[in-house]
Motif scaffolding. Structure first.
Motif, mmCIF file in Angstrom:
data_model
loop_
_atom_site.group_PDB
_atom_site.id
_atom_site.type_symbol
_atom_site.label_atom_id
_atom_site.label_comp_id
_atom_site.label_asym_id
_atom_site.label_seq_id
_atom_site.Cartn_x
_atom_site.Cartn_y
_atom_site.Cartn_z
ATOM 1 N N THR A 111 0.820 -1.211 0.000
ATOM 2 C CA THR A 111 0.000 0.000 0.000
ATOM 3 C C THR A 111 0.855 1.263 0.000
ATOM 4 O OG1 THR A 111 -1.786 -1.134 1.153
ATOM 5 C CG2 THR A 111 -1.770 1.266 1.286
ATOM 6 N N ALA A 112 0.469 2.207 -0.848
ATOM 7 C CA ALA A 112 1.082 3.538 -0.848
ATOM 8 C C ALA A 112 0.138 4.473 -0.101
ATOM 9 C CB ALA A 112 1.310 4.021 -2.273
ATOM 10 N N THR A 113 0.517 4.865 1.097
ATOM 11 C CA THR A 113 -0.329 5.783 1.864
ATOM 12 C C THR A 113 -0.242 7.198 1.322
ATOM 13 O OG1 THR A 113 1.454 6.079 3.492
ATOM 14 C CG2 THR A 113 -0.183 4.388 3.961
ATOM 15 N N THR A 114 0.550 7.389 0.274
ATOM 16 C CA THR A 114 0.643 8.685 -0.407
ATOM 17 C C THR A 114 -0.633 9.003 -1.183
ATOM 18 O OG1 THR A 114 1.825 7.442 -2.119
ATOM 19 C CG2 THR A 114 3.152 8.747 -0.599
ATOM 20 N N GLY A 115 -1.451 7.998 -1.476
ATOM 21 C CA GLY A 115 -2.776 8.210 -2.030
ATOM 22 C C GLY A 115 -2.830 8.692 -3.472
ATOM 23 N N PHE A 116 -3.943 9.379 -3.771
ATOM 24 C CA PHE A 116 -4.251 9.874 -5.112
ATOM 25 C C PHE A 116 -4.228 11.405 -5.112
ATOM 26 C CE2 PHE A 116 -6.420 5.851 -4.501
ATOM 27 C CZ PHE A 116 -6.196 5.156 -5.671
ATOM 28 N N ARG A 117 -4.149 11.979 -6.313
ATOM 29 C CA ARG A 117 -4.273 13.431 -6.439
ATOM 30 C C ARG A 117 -4.846 13.796 -7.801
ATOM 31 N NH1 ARG A 117 1.635 14.964 -6.560
ATOM 32 N NH2 ARG A 117 1.152 16.211 -4.727
ATOM 33 N N PHE A 118 -5.315 15.040 -7.871
ATOM 34 C CA PHE A 118 -5.758 15.611 -9.147
ATOM 35 C C PHE A 118 -4.554 16.201 -9.874
ATOM 36 C CE2 PHE A 118 -9.729 15.535 -6.867
ATOM 37 C CZ PHE A 118 -10.727 15.482 -7.828
ATOM 38 N N PHE A 119 -4.454 15.903 -11.154
ATOM 39 C CA PHE A 119 -3.510 16.567 -12.053
ATOM 40 C C PHE A 119 -4.366 17.405 -12.991
ATOM 41 C CE2 PHE A 119 -1.228 13.007 -10.417
ATOM 42 C CZ PHE A 119 0.112 13.352 -10.415
ATOM 43 N N LEU A 120 -4.194 18.724 -12.980
ATOM 44 C CA LEU A 120 -5.083 19.635 -13.697
ATOM 45 C C LEU A 120 -4.336 20.380 -14.801
ATOM 46 C CD1 LEU A 120 -6.836 21.156 -10.549
ATOM 47 C CD2 LEU A 120 -7.694 19.298 -12.006
ATOM 48 N N THR A 121 -5.078 20.701 -15.865
ATOM 49 C CA THR A 121 -4.470 21.466 -16.956
ATOM 50 C C THR A 121 -4.426 22.955 -16.642
ATOM 51 O OG1 THR A 121 -6.605 21.633 -18.076
ATOM 52 C CG2 THR A 121 -5.184 19.780 -18.694
ATOM 53 N N GLU A 122 -5.257 23.398 -15.693
ATOM 54 C CA GLU A 122 -5.271 24.789 -15.245
ATOM 55 C C GLU A 122 -5.286 24.803 -13.723
ATOM 56 O OE1 GLU A 122 -5.040 27.370 -17.173
ATOM 57 O OE2 GLU A 122 -5.270 26.313 -19.098
ATOM 58 N N PRO A 123 -4.792 25.889 -13.085
ATOM 59 C CA PRO A 123 -4.826 25.942 -11.624
ATOM 60 C C PRO A 123 -6.256 25.973 -11.106
ATOM 61 C CG PRO A 123 -4.206 28.074 -12.533
ATOM 62 C CD PRO A 123 -4.197 27.101 -13.677
ATOM 63 N N MET A 124 -6.455 25.476 -9.898
ATOM 64 C CA MET A 124 -7.779 25.475 -9.303
ATOM 65 C C MET A 124 -8.288 26.885 -9.092
ATOM 66 S SD MET A 124 -10.403 24.049 -7.743
ATOM 67 C CE MET A 124 -10.041 22.365 -7.243
ATOM 68 N N ASP A 125 -9.506 27.144 -9.525
ATOM 69 C CA ASP A 125 -10.180 28.412 -9.269
ATOM 70 C C ASP A 125 -10.902 28.270 -7.933
ATOM 71 O OD1 ASP A 125 -12.059 30.466 -9.030
ATOM 72 O OD2 ASP A 125 -12.380 30.587 -11.196
ATOM 73 N N PRO A 126 -10.473 28.980 -6.891
ATOM 74 C CA PRO A 126 -11.066 28.780 -5.566
ATOM 75 C C PRO A 126 -12.553 29.099 -5.494
ATOM 76 C CG PRO A 126 -9.575 30.682 -5.578
ATOM 77 C CD PRO A 126 -9.395 29.979 -6.871
ATOM 78 N N THR A 127 -13.047 29.909 -6.436
ATOM 79 C CA THR A 127 -14.472 30.257 -6.430
ATOM 80 C C THR A 127 -15.308 29.205 -7.154
ATOM 81 O OG1 THR A 127 -13.935 32.617 -6.395
ATOM 82 C CG2 THR A 127 -16.175 31.992 -7.053
ATOM 83 N N ASN A 128 -14.895 28.860 -8.353
ATOM 84 C CA ASN A 128 -15.662 27.908 -9.170
ATOM 85 C C ASN A 128 -15.194 26.464 -9.038
ATOM 86 O OD1 ASN A 128 -17.268 29.981 -10.306
ATOM 87 N ND2 ASN A 128 -15.630 30.466 -11.749
ATOM 88 N N ARG A 129 -14.056 26.281 -8.369
ATOM 89 C CA ARG A 129 -13.450 24.955 -8.250
ATOM 90 C C ARG A 129 -13.325 24.321 -9.636
ATOM 91 N NH1 ARG A 129 -15.101 22.261 -2.424
ATOM 92 N NH2 ARG A 129 -14.188 23.938 -1.168
#
Length: 296
Positions: A111-129
């Motif tokens: 098991t990798a306790t490092t888990g999963f993550r999102f890889f995004l083409t644009e930075p997260m917009d904190p308002t619209n997510r």
């Protein structure tokens, strides 16, 4: 041994190949395990040929056989403490399930306790997510993907790079460790924090092949599997730091999905356990309730 990915996947190198080498050394060279990747049998079709005895062993993830059972995928929602998984009976529960329903014997849950993550083409917009975006996601990730306003789609991992490059998807959920080998950071360069869940892989053996082994060999294979579990946690924590640094050096940047680690883990666990219930019905419910009763 069939492996769900090739040698450019960190899990294959540090888990599957590491297990094979450990068994070779512990047996003083008497046991050799030869791996074959998805170029031989596609990742999503590998459980059956192992259950049928065409191959002896399998290194995979439960998300690649949710059509047969949802229990393996649900392991990602279980606390990653290796010894607690065994002490609470969770390891044995999963082992018995796969023996009875799939005809394979569990050897290890590295098991990798490092888990999963999102890889995004644009930075997260904190308002619209991620509102209006399309994110490649397997079933366990759907709850957290939809909670951010995005639409999850399933795309074979061999097509992910080109899908992100061509704008077919706005990002993907992938293991926090292992993406660097596929260069996803080149086309989805925003690495979202926090990571969430665990990545619980499975090493299993054809049950008839297992039953035909002498007790000493069985014990050796299980001992190697336990040691691999213990080794994997620290190894993948180190790999996370190394791979993050490599991707950032190549131009990737960190962003946020706007959740705390606790919030992200809760959403992910909900989704992963839903896969168990959808894939295995009452058995999935029993597994969810058992894990919850153990505080895991």
């Amino acid at each position: 041994m069939l492996t769900g990915w090739g040698s450019n996947h960190s899990g294959v190198v540090h888990m599957a190949y590491a297990y094979n080498e450990m068994v070779h050394q512990m047996s003083n060279g008497e046991i050799t395990i030869t791996p074959s990747g998805p170029e031989v049998v596609p990742a999503g079709q590998q459980l059956q040929p192992v259950a049928d005895g065409v191959f002896d062993l399998l290194y995979t993830h439960g998300l690649y056989h949710t059509g047969e059972t949802g229990i393996g995928a649900a392991l990602d929602a279980v606390n990653g403490d290796v010894e607690r998984r065994r002490e609470t009976g969770i390891w044995d529960w999963v082992d018995q399930h796969y023996q009875e329903t799939q005809g394979v014997k569990l050897l290890s849950i590295p098991t990798a306790t490092t888990g999963f993550r999102f890889f995004l083409t644009e930075p997260m917009d904190p308002t619209n997510r991620l509102s209006g975006m399309t994110i490649r996601a397997l079933p366990s990730y759907n709850t957290i993907v939809r909670s951010l306003g995005a639409t999850p789609v399933v795309i074979p991992f061999g097509e992910l790079y080109s899908a992100a490059e061509r704008g077919v998807i706005d990002g993907l959920v992938w293991t926090a460790v292992g993406a660097v080998g596929f260069n996803y950071h080149e086309v989805a360069p925003y690495l979202a924090e926090p990571t969430f869940g665990t990545v619980s892989y499975l090493i299993m053996m054809n049950l008839d092949r297992w039953n035909g082994l002498d007790e000493a060999t069985q014990n050796l294979l299980l001992e190697a599997g336990h040691q691999l579990e213990l080794n994997s946690v620290g190894a993948f924590n180190q790999l996370l730091a190394e791979e993050n640094a490599a991707m950032i050096a190549a131009g990737a940047q960190m962003t946020s999905i706007g959740y705390t680690a606790e919030e992200a883990n809760a959403l992910f666990a909900q989704g992963a356990m839903e896969v168990a219930v959808q894939g295995s019905g009452a058995v999935g419910e029993a597994f969810r309730d058992f894990v919850r009763a153990q505080g895991m």
